[in-house]
Write a protein that holds these residues in place. Sequence first.
Motif, short mmCIF file in Angstrom:
data_model
loop_
_atom_site.label_atom_id
_atom_site.label_comp_id
_atom_site.label_asym_id
_atom_site.label_seq_id
_atom_site.Cartn_x
_atom_site.Cartn_y
_atom_site.Cartn_z
N LEU A 14 0.63 -1.63 0.00
CA LEU A 14 -0.11 0.40 0.50
C LEU A 14 0.76 1.22 0.10
O LEU A 14 0.12 2.63 -0.08
N GLU A 15 2.21 1.40 0.40
CA GLU A 15 3.26 2.84 0.54
C GLU A 15 4.20 2.08 -0.44
O GLU A 15 4.62 3.43 -1.42
N LEU A 16 4.75 1.21 0.02
CA LEU A 16 6.09 1.72 -1.50
C LEU A 16 6.39 1.09 -2.45
O LEU A 16 5.91 2.27 -3.30
N CYS A 17 5.38 -0.21 -2.60
CA CYS A 17 4.49 -0.10 -4.44
C CYS A 17 4.60 0.57 -4.92
O CYS A 17 5.14 1.00 -6.44
N PRO A 18 3.04 1.11 -4.88
CA PRO A 18 2.05 2.82 -5.24
C PRO A 18 3.26 3.84 -5.30
O PRO A 18 3.34 3.68 -6.58
N ALA A 19 4.00 3.68 -4.98
CA ALA A 19 5.02 5.01 -4.83
C ALA A 19 5.97 4.85 -6.39
O ALA A 19 6.87 5.55 -6.77
N LEU A 20 6.82 3.50 -6.03
CA LEU A 20 7.65 3.18 -6.96
C LEU A 20 6.30 3.17 -8.61
O LEU A 20 7.60 2.83 -9.39
N GLY A 21 5.67 3.55 -8.61
CA GLY A 21 4.92 2.95 -9.84
C GLY A 21 4.89 1.22 -10.12
O GLY A 21 5.20 0.81 -11.29
N ILE A 22 4.91 0.30 -8.97
CA ILE A 22 5.65 -1.34 -9.61
C ILE A 22 4.20 -2.23 -8.53
O ILE A 22 3.55 -1.73 -8.09
N SER A 23 3.35 -3.23 -9.46
CA SER A 23 2.94 -4.00 -8.95
C SER A 23 3.01 -5.13 -8.77
O SER A 23 3.75 -5.53 -8.95
N VAL A 24 1.88 -5.24 -8.36
CA VAL A 24 2.33 -6.87 -7.78
C VAL A 24 1.24 -7.79 -7.78
O VAL A 24 -0.17 -7.93 -6.79
N PRO A 25 0.94 -8.67 -8.96
CA PRO A 25 0.14 -9.09 -9.59
C PRO A 25 -0.03 -10.83 -9.40
O PRO A 25 -1.37 -11.04 -9.50
N VAL A 26 1.26 -11.19 -8.34
CA VAL A 26 0.79 -12.55 -8.41
C VAL A 26 2.06 -13.01 -6.53
O VAL A 26 2.68 -11.98 -6.50
N GLY A 27 1.25 -13.87 -5.69
CA GLY A 27 2.19 -14.72 -4.79
C GLY A 27 1.44 -15.37 -3.78
O GLY A 27 0.81 -15.56 -4.85
N LYS A 28 1.81 -16.00 -2.47
CA LYS A 28 1.24 -16.65 -2.51
C LYS A 28 1.98 -16.19 -1.01
O LYS A 28 2.86 -15.53 -0.82
N ASP A 29 1.71 -17.39 0.15
CA ASP A 29 1.91 -17.37 1.82
C ASP A 29 1.50 -18.50 2.27
O ASP A 29 1.08 -19.64 1.51
N SER A 30 2.24 -17.94 2.79
CA SER A 30 2.94 -19.30 4.07
C SER A 30 2.55 -19.08 5.40
O SER A 30 3.56 -18.98 5.80
N LEU A 31 1.61 -19.98 6.25
CA LEU A 31 1.14 -19.08 8.04
C LEU A 31 1.42 -19.65 8.75
O LEU A 31 0.72 -19.14 9.57
N SER A 32 2.67 -20.75 8.59
CA SER A 32 2.35 -22.06 10.00
C SER A 32 3.99 -21.91 10.18
O SER A 32 4.47 -23.29 10.22
N MET A 33 4.58 -21.03 9.82
CA MET A 33 5.78 -21.03 9.73
C MET A 33 6.51 -21.42 11.04
O MET A 33 7.02 -20.17 11.87
N ARG A 34 5.75 -22.73 12.08
CA ARG A 34 6.93 -22.50 13.51
C ARG A 34 6.75 -24.19 13.51
O ARG A 34 5.67 -25.13 12.16
N ALA A 35 7.69 -24.68 14.61
CA ALA A 35 8.17 -26.11 14.73
C ALA A 35 7.39 -25.98 16.41
O ALA A 35 8.20 -25.55 16.93
N ARG A 36 6.94 -27.07 16.92
CA ARG A 36 7.00 -27.28 17.58
C ARG A 36 7.23 -29.14 18.50
O ARG A 36 6.73 -30.09 17.41
N TRP A 37 8.20 -29.59 19.61
CA TRP A 37 8.29 -30.23 19.60
C TRP A 37 8.26 -30.73 21.13
O TRP A 37 8.61 -29.98 21.42
N THR A 38 8.29 -32.48 21.89
CA THR A 38 8.65 -32.62 23.07
C THR A 38 10.43 -32.97 23.51
O THR A 38 10.85 -33.36 22.47
N ASP A 39 10.61 -32.32 24.28
CA ASP A 39 12.47 -32.84 23.77
C ASP A 39 12.55 -33.83 25.16
O ASP A 39 11.13 -34.41 25.51
N GLY A 40 13.31 -34.11 25.57
CA GLY A 40 13.93 -35.58 26.47
C GLY A 40 13.64 -36.08 27.53
O GLY A 40 13.42 -36.55 28.18
N ASP A 41 13.73 -34.39 27.55
CA ASP A 41 12.87 -34.45 29.75
C ASP A 41 11.36 -33.44 29.79
O ASP A 41 11.42 -33.22 30.17
N GLY A 42 11.30 -34.20 28.18
CA GLY A 42 9.32 -33.93 28.48
C GLY A 42 8.87 -32.42 28.51
O GLY A 42 7.77 -32.29 28.86
#
Length: 278
Positions: free
Chosen positions: A171-199
């Motif tokens: 909304l700010e940088l690309c319109p100011a530069l006159g550049i469009s973003v016609p395509v893209g993708k997202d990955s919104l679960s960028m986390r990892a959880r586990w239980t170590d040897g001590d529980g």
Amino acid sequence: MPMEVLLGKPPRMTRDVARVVRRGDDVDLSLEGDALRDAAYAVLRHPSVASKRFLVTIGDRTVGGLSHRDQMVGPWQVPVADVAVTLTDLAGLAGQAMATGERMPLAAVDAPASGRMAVGEAMTNLLAAPVTPLEAGAPLSGVKLSCNWMAACGEPGEDAALYDTVRAVALELCPALGISVPVGKDSLSMRARWTDGDGQEQAVVSPVSLVVSAFASLPDVRGTLTPQLHEGSELLLVDLGGGRDRLGGSILAQVGAASGAPSRTWTTRRGSPGWLRR
């Protein structure tokens, strides 16, 4: 076609988020003698700075005859090209240019700044090719971006950081530069959880990350620049930071096991060579 006809009436998602103030730590910039030398070598050895030859030369390259500019540059074939350029056909001079940019570690300090830096890196790389405007008075109108967003939504502060970064870029940088973003993708679960040897429950959360791919059509691929130095070449320092020289999230901070404050500056000591500022 109304979307409710196509998708039915799915429940509208509502997120209640809050911003988290991020404070980076200071980077020790009082480097002299052996400490300065060690820091320089640590930066040059870091995988994000060091040569990618070990990776680039694994597979074939320049296959098919339509690659005008691949990653290898000069008579010693060093993989330092800024932009990839391909030809449209085997007879003409028209083609396409592509470059990428990312500044993921900076998002741990300032997420919107990392998005702006990713766009800036992609654009400065792409402009090594002879990009021509599509519209008069809009020099970057021929450039299109593909944005790959990654975030750990649901973690404290990450949803708000993602919103702020998208707003800063789309909304700010690309319109100011006159550049469009016609395509893209997202990955919104960028986390990892586990239980170590001590529980004990452990978790790793990725900061907001944006990978930008910039594209442009070229009427003539000739004139593409490379970093190769020839006899008589001159090196010019263009201060894109406006004299602020901020080092938050920089590679120097990373090799020093620090994050760096967002507004931290590096001022050159009297008598020290100017190249130390970068």
